[in-house]
Scaffold this motif. Sequence first.
Motif, PDB file in Angstrom:
ATOM      1  N   TRP A   1      -3.042  -6.905 -10.954  1.00 53.32           N
ATOM      2  CA  TRP A   1      -3.451  -7.338 -12.284  1.00 53.32           C
ATOM      3  C   TRP A   1      -2.334  -7.086 -13.306  1.00 53.32           C
ATOM      4  CZ3 TRP A   1      -6.003  -3.529 -15.890  1.00 53.32           C
ATOM      5  CH2 TRP A   1      -6.246  -4.113 -17.135  1.00 53.32           C
ATOM      6  N   ILE A   2      -1.774  -5.884 -13.249  1.00 55.76           N
ATOM      7  CA  ILE A   2      -0.769  -5.500 -14.233  1.00 55.76           C
ATOM      8  C   ILE A   2       0.541  -6.253 -14.061  1.00 55.76           C
ATOM      9  CG2 ILE A   2       0.786  -3.606 -14.850  1.00 55.76           C
ATOM     10  CD1 ILE A   2      -1.592  -1.738 -14.559  1.00 55.76           C
ATOM     11  N   SER A   3       0.987  -6.370 -12.820  1.00 56.78           N
ATOM     12  CA  SER A   3       2.320  -6.898 -12.582  1.00 56.78           C
ATOM     13  C   SER A   3       2.366  -8.416 -12.528  1.00 56.78           C
ATOM     14  CB  SER A   3       2.873  -6.347 -11.272  1.00 56.78           C
ATOM     15  OG  SER A   3       2.953  -4.952 -11.340  1.00 56.78           O
TER      16      SER A   3
ATOM     17  N   ASN B   1       5.844  -3.181  -7.131  1.00 54.50           N
ATOM     18  CA  ASN B   1       7.151  -3.185  -7.783  1.00 54.50           C
ATOM     19  C   ASN B   1       8.229  -2.488  -6.969  1.00 54.50           C
ATOM     20  OD1 ASN B   1       7.314  -4.437 -10.581  1.00 54.50           O
ATOM     21  ND2 ASN B   1       5.349  -3.385 -10.644  1.00 54.50           N
TER      22      ASN B   1
ATOM     23  N   ILE C   1      -5.017  -2.977  -8.945  1.00 56.81           N
ATOM     24  CA  ILE C   1      -4.638  -2.713 -10.333  1.00 56.81           C
ATOM     25  C   ILE C   1      -3.229  -3.239 -10.587  1.00 56.81           C
ATOM     26  CG2 ILE C   1      -4.087  -0.917 -12.007  1.00 56.81           C
ATOM     27  CD1 ILE C   1      -6.964  -0.943 -11.668  1.00 56.81           C
ATOM     28  N   GLU C   2      -2.359  -2.958  -9.654  1.00 51.07           N
ATOM     29  CA  GLU C   2      -0.982  -3.398  -9.848  1.00 51.07           C
ATOM     30  C   GLU C   2      -0.891  -4.926  -9.816  1.00 51.07           C
ATOM     31  OE1 GLU C   2       1.797  -1.689  -7.129  1.00 51.07           O
ATOM     32  OE2 GLU C   2       3.450  -1.843  -8.550  1.00 51.07           O
TER      33      GLU C   2
ATOM     34  N   SER D   1      -5.172   0.912  -6.075  1.00 55.26           N
ATOM     35  CA  SER D   1      -3.966   0.834  -6.910  1.00 55.26           C
ATOM     36  C   SER D   1      -3.259  -0.509  -6.714  1.00 55.26           C
ATOM     37  CB  SER D   1      -3.015   1.988  -6.590  1.00 55.26           C
ATOM     38  OG  SER D   1      -2.590   1.894  -5.253  1.00 55.26           O
TER      39      SER D   1
ATOM     40  N   LEU E   1     -16.899  -9.596 -11.965  1.00 57.75           N
ATOM     41  CA  LEU E   1     -17.661  -8.517 -12.574  1.00 57.75           C
ATOM     42  C   LEU E   1     -18.943  -9.042 -13.201  1.00 57.75           C
ATOM     43  CD1 LEU E   1     -15.547  -6.023 -14.675  1.00 57.75           C
ATOM     44  CD2 LEU E   1     -17.162  -5.538 -12.838  1.00 57.75           C
TER      45      LEU E   1
ATOM     46  N   ILE F   1       0.965   4.294 -11.178  1.00 51.04           N
ATOM     47  CA  ILE F   1       1.387   3.482 -10.043  1.00 51.04           C
ATOM     48  C   ILE F   1       2.903   3.414  -9.899  1.00 51.04           C
ATOM     49  CG2 ILE F   1       1.520   1.100  -9.227  1.00 51.04           C
ATOM     50  CD1 ILE F   1      -1.364   0.773 -10.146  1.00 51.04           C
TER      51      ILE F   1
ATOM     52  N   LYS G   1       0.830  -1.199   0.000  1.00 47.87           N
ATOM     53  CA  LYS G   1       0.000   0.000   0.000  1.00 47.87           C
ATOM     54  C   LYS G   1       0.872   1.259   0.000  1.00 47.87           C
ATOM     55  CE  LYS G   1      -3.788   0.563   2.345  1.00 47.87           C
ATOM     56  NZ  LYS G   1      -4.789   0.587   3.446  1.00 47.87           N
TER      57      LYS G   1
ATOM     58  N   ASP H   1     -16.873   1.573 -10.220  1.00 50.29           N
ATOM     59  CA  ASP H   1     -15.430   1.282 -10.265  1.00 50.29           C
ATOM     60  C   ASP H   1     -14.636   2.527 -10.629  1.00 50.29           C
ATOM     61  OD1 ASP H   1     -15.104  -1.361  -9.424  1.00 50.29           O
ATOM     62  OD2 ASP H   1     -15.857  -2.126 -11.331  1.00 50.29           O
TER      63      ASP H   1
ATOM     64  N   ARG I   1      -1.199 -12.527 -15.918  1.00 44.21           N
ATOM     65  CA  ARG I   1      -2.151 -11.463 -16.204  1.00 44.21           C
ATOM     66  C   ARG I   1      -3.462 -12.004 -16.775  1.00 44.21           C
ATOM     67  NH1 ARG I   1       0.324  -5.832 -18.352  1.00 44.21           N
ATOM     68  NH2 ARG I   1      -1.472  -4.968 -19.458  1.00 44.21           N
TER      69      ARG I   1
ATOM     70  N   PHE J   1     -10.533  -6.364 -20.197  1.00 48.33           N
ATOM     71  CA  PHE J   1     -10.640  -7.799 -19.912  1.00 48.33           C
ATOM     72  C   PHE J   1     -12.026  -8.400 -20.060  1.00 48.33           C
ATOM     73  CE2 PHE J   1     -12.245  -6.683 -15.817  1.00 48.33           C
ATOM     74  CZ  PHE J   1     -11.446  -5.652 -15.339  1.00 48.33           C
TER      75      PHE J   1
ATOM     76  N   TRP K   1     -11.178 -11.454 -12.325  1.00 45.80           N
ATOM     77  CA  TRP K   1     -11.918 -10.205 -12.285  1.00 45.80           C
ATOM     78  C   TRP K   1     -13.142 -10.236 -13.170  1.00 45.80           C
ATOM     79  CZ3 TRP K   1      -8.587  -5.261 -11.745  1.00 45.80           C
ATOM     80  CH2 TRP K   1      -7.831  -5.394 -10.573  1.00 45.80           C
ATOM     81  N   TYR K   2     -12.968 -10.798 -14.327  1.00 47.08           N
ATOM     82  CA  TYR K   2     -14.079 -10.861 -15.254  1.00 47.08           C
ATOM     83  C   TYR K   2     -15.218 -11.664 -14.642  1.00 47.08           C
ATOM     84  CZ  TYR K   2     -16.914 -12.239 -19.184  1.00 47.08           C
ATOM     85  OH  TYR K   2     -17.965 -12.475 -20.008  1.00 47.08           O
TER      86      TYR K   2
ATOM     87  N   SER L   1      -7.096 -11.617 -15.139  1.00 42.89           N
ATOM     88  CA  SER L   1      -8.195 -11.011 -15.879  1.00 42.89           C
ATOM     89  C   SER L   1      -9.458 -11.847 -15.707  1.00 42.89           C
ATOM     90  CB  SER L   1      -7.853 -10.923 -17.369  1.00 42.89           C
ATOM     91  OG  SER L   1      -6.912  -9.910 -17.602  1.00 42.89           O
TER      92      SER L   1
END
Lengths: 205, 205, 205, 205
Positions: C113-115, C30, C110-111, C107, C130, D114, C25, C167, C119, D175, C126-127, C123
Amino acid sequence: MSSSGSQAKAETHERILQAALACFKRKGYNHTTMDDIVAESGLSKGTLYWHFESKDDLLTAVFTSTFEAFGEDAISDIIYHETATEKLRAMAQGAADFSESLLGYFSLFIEFWISSERREETSHIWYDLLEQYQRVLAAIIEEGIQNGEFRPVDAESLAWAFLAAYDGLAAYAEFVPDIDLQRISQTFVDTILDGLQSDAGKTKP
Amino acid sequence: MSSSGSQAKAETHERILQAALACFKRKGYNHTTMDDIVAESGLSKGTLYWHFESKDDLLTAVFTSTFEAFGEDAISDIIYHETATEKLRAMAQGAADFSESLLGYFSLFIEFWISSERREETSHIWYDLLEQYQRVLAAIIEEGIQNGEFRPVDAESLAWAFLAAYDGLAAYAEFVPDIDLQRISQTFVDTILDGLQSDAGKTKP
Amino acid sequence: MSSSGSQAKAETHERILQAALACFKRKGYNHTTMDDIVAESGLSKGTLYWHFESKDDLLTAVFTSTFEAFGEDAISDIIYHETATEKLRAMAQGAADFSESLLGYFSLFIEFWISSERREETSHIWYDLLEQYQRVLAAIIEEGIQNGEFRPVDAESLAWAFLAAYDGLAAYAEFVPDIDLQRISQTFVDTILDGLQSDAGKTKP
Amino acid sequence: MSSSGSQAKAETHERILQAALACFKRKGYNHTTMDDIVAESGLSKGTLYWHFESKDDLLTAVFTSTFEAFGEDAISDIIYHETATEKLRAMAQGAADFSESLLGYFSLFIEFWISSERREETSHIWYDLLEQYQRVLAAIIEEGIQNGEFRPVDAESLAWAFLAAYDGLAAYAEFVPDIDLQRISQTFVDTILDGLQSDAGKTKP
DNA sequence: TATGAATGAGGTTTCATTCAT
DNA sequence: TATGAATGAAACCTCATTCAT
């Protein structure tokens, strides 16, 4: 159970210092790379950085540990002598020995001072060390004046010049072949003592 | 791009040397980048390399041109003095002045010696210079002994110690605040001369 | 090293997760190093790797355990409401609360998911989540249309837009100071409901 | 004579930006190395650092230049519309197009935020941008209320929710397969407009 | 002569991970 | 289980030097 661990750590620490010193002496500080020290020590680069924060930190540690080994009891013998004359001779002998043992390290120390990113700080270390010796010397001369061994002189100034001569000689030793420090020191201290003991105060213009 | 081409060239040359000197004095040779000199001189990188082959070449040029300015006629005055005592005093004065004027340049000279890729070669330059002075000094002392001004001493050795004192003091001046070179030199040469003139040959153990 | 071994293990496990969450946090995934987590947890590096296979594994564990704490019974309350209108309001309230509680974690998610090296896999997680919400929402709207509460609309599409707004707001909360999610949600759901309840089908071009 | 030079410089600059963007899109910011960009651009590492101070600086430049290309005249068209209703529709269309064009860049932008070492600073850039749009939207709604097109609502809040929906959808597009942003936007803006135009103020509890 | 963009080898440092104790 | 020293690949960045204009 941790004693062997921390001992091993200390050994590694020492091993790095020695490898670094070897490299520095061989190539100088600026031309020594961390890879050189890695190769010399047989350790890994990560280990170097585990023990020392940076190359500069390592340099400082090498300098400090090496310097500590020098001239530790250079002064300590002095108390065994009674007259100021004898004390001065002892100091001269100590300084000559010191200058002689400095051979090969001198340029490293100079480079340490010049290359350090904390030049000011390093200057202080040196100044403190120098001043310590200078004060002992001045006190001896002062003592000689007090008890009539020496004629009155500016003890402070003479102490500086006296020390400077030995540091200068240490430098000369690096590039003057066959310089005989012991003999020079002998002649030097004899002349100085003769000057101090002479009753002629009429030399000054 | 016209008549005074070679004069302009010489001016640029000089401008680079001065910019380099300023940078070297400020940050030392190793920490000075060519970009620093570019910024300091206001010229371009290409121009630097048009005038000087490499960074090392530039250092050499700076060293040479700076060194030439120093101690040019330090010795030349000596011939005007008659006695060995006066000659020694003149040498001392010259050396003190030289050491004083060296302030700020000392570390540069040291670094030149240390960092130069031609360390051996540089050592020779210095050795030659030193030896020259040492011989003059030894000759003066020898002369004093011959004509009875001084008592017999090892002139060679004393000459080395004498010179070393002044080089040591030049170094000290870099990090000892408020050191008074002139006063120290005065005390030093007085004491040495007293020692040389004393008729006491009994000091030696 | 005794009876409650597995409890102690669970405690250490939890301690690591919390330390990691705190670091993530604060600095993001990263920029967080394992050493940061070591420092934060007060444990050793070896212990971290005893409990978690890798940094990525740790991130996944933090994500999972944190995510589980969120929105558990966000949907469960809905069944207690009778009309579609009330159900939609309840969903809005749940979404607003969820978005609000997400503050500071957004964040990180999000990170994650991204990092994540997985991935695609992430996704899907989350999908699935959602889509689940979207289907519930669409069903509610559909229900309202069926029983005459709402006028006919593309329930699927509106459900996506509705969710997206929450969101988006959760994201805005991270860098828009003093944003009032509850109030915005209130205005939003009122307007949407007014739109759904209006008998005007003539607005479209 | 320098025009071609500075043009060449600008071309290299652009080439680096595009190579970096390509790498970032392919591997994400954190997983892209300077060597990747070197390989992608066909330039040398030195050139990258000649044009950009650091990797972070390059990231910022890529972000800025890419972002500038987006939504430039998203707002500019609005003035051509007369009624608030038409203006809102135009904004919705612009936002939908923007969200659609963001596909593939969205996660990059998030990662930019980020991962940046200047997270606070980046937050500001985004906040400023968002607030600008939010104000335009709120003004349109306010205008609609003033001239009787819309019923009274909290324009500020609705504007935030409206924008948030489009940003949320842009994220979903990354996604959720086969999401139809245009259709969702259509349904969304229709419903919102219906809600704004309805004369029912009785919906609130 | 002068410029400054381009080069790339080489340097320092980081950090996830391993492993002997 | 726990520790923390050791590892080394890989990252970012520097800077003396070159060269087309």
